[in-house]
Write an enzyme that holds these catalytic residues in place. Sequence first.
Site, short mmCIF file in Angstrom:
data_model
loop_
_atom_site.label_atom_id
_atom_site.label_comp_id
_atom_site.label_asym_id
_atom_site.label_seq_id
_atom_site.Cartn_x
_atom_site.Cartn_y
_atom_site.Cartn_z
CB CYS A 71 -0.91 -0.02 1.23
SG CYS A 71 -1.80 1.52 1.45
CG HIS A 156 -3.85 -0.96 4.86
ND1 HIS A 156 -3.49 -0.30 3.70
CD2 HIS A 156 -4.66 -1.98 4.47
CE1 HIS A 156 -4.03 -0.91 2.66
NE2 HIS A 156 -4.74 -1.93 3.10
CG ASN A 196 -14.69 9.03 -4.07
OD1 ASN A 196 -15.59 9.82 -3.85
ND2 ASN A 196 -13.84 9.18 -5.07
CG HIS A 209 -7.04 7.62 0.38
ND1 HIS A 209 -7.47 6.32 0.27
CD2 HIS A 209 -7.13 8.13 -0.87
CE1 HIS A 209 -7.77 6.05 -0.99
NE2 HIS A 209 -7.59 7.14 -1.70
CD GLN A 211 -8.79 11.45 -4.96
OE1 GLN A 211 -8.14 11.97 -5.87
NE2 GLN A 211 -9.71 10.55 -5.17
ZN ZN Z 1 -2.29 1.20 3.65
#
Ligand code: ZN
Length: 386
Positions: A71, A156, A196, A209, A211
């Site tokens: 990742c 994560h 999203n 995450h 944007q």
């Molecule tokens: Zn990650």
Amino acid sequence: MVKKASITLADGRELIYFGDAAAEEASHPDLRPLPRVEVSSQVRHDPLLGEWVIVAGHRQDRTFLPPADHCPLDPSSPGRLTEIPAPSYQAVAFENRFPSLVARSGAAEGGGLVTGADGEDPAGLVTGADGEDPAGLLITRPGDGRCEVVCFSQDHSASFADLTQDQAALVLAAWVDRSAALAALPGVEQVYCFENRGREIGVTLSHPHGQIYAYPFITPRTTRMLAMSGAYQRDTGRNLFDDVLAAELADGSRVVLAAEHWAAFVPHAAHWPYEVHLYPRRRVPDLQALEPAEMAEFCGIYLDLLRRFDRLFDAPAPYISGWHQAPTRAGRPGFALHLELFTIRRAPDKLKYLAGSESGMGAFTNDIAPEAAAATLRKLGERAPA
Ligand SMILES: [Zn+2]
């Protein structure tokens, strides 16, 4: 004031750490052999709809490709270098390696940006420049702007709904900081912070995450809102956002929660199966204008709403969540900052697709009555157990 520290990644992009350890985190250099990505971006005007379309073309020097099982949003560790050089982080924002929009200053060293006017067109994007356009309808402009990624947590497997209130407050601080910084860039007309969540809506990285897009134009939806609120102001002398919020609170049947500083409701004409609009009770144009008490209450409210969405179905619902902010220059008076959160899922095994009517005509059909959606979301609340 939130602590932050920025570094320059190996290919010249900016990365900013947020949180108490930001200075230490920023002491770790980017050790990757990362070539600059040639980015070209332009916006074209649709003369029938009066709206801009981003046309982006990228060429990549493929000396660096992260393995699929790595990742790129995790912290770096020895032997595994990611987008984030530090071995740990709280929240971080950085320029997207493959942005749809890019600041022209970034192309000063010959980055291959298409301007449409100079004759340079490495990506072959300018089609309107060569032909005849006597009416001046085929308008192309540089895609000035910036696209950033914001990582909400180094964990994560977390999602925004898993964050603590302190973590959420740090993400909000990052949104505020980036909104102000990007609004100040030349040519930027509007800043949009969004997330999203879920594979169903095309998210390829499961790491929590969002944007941020800094557009060189006012987006079509904001343009519509400005036109409607401007006409309402002329006709009634009143503010449309204020009156819609007051009308929803007075009606009450679609209110999901109402707190001291914020109120959330399913709009009377919701487009999506489960859609919530969250407004500060005090009208402000953008995130930077929020006061500390409003920011503090937002974190609990937003986490509450996201957790309700997670309880809608057996599995966490895919969602899109975005901040509607006033444009950076034109059209600021009267606009009301608010957040719109919606899921495209209408049942455990059914997604709401943008089908012929929605995609072709922009005319939505909603299969769930907004009052029923609001009642469901109220029942799923932490403060009012079913
Ligand atoms: Zn990650």
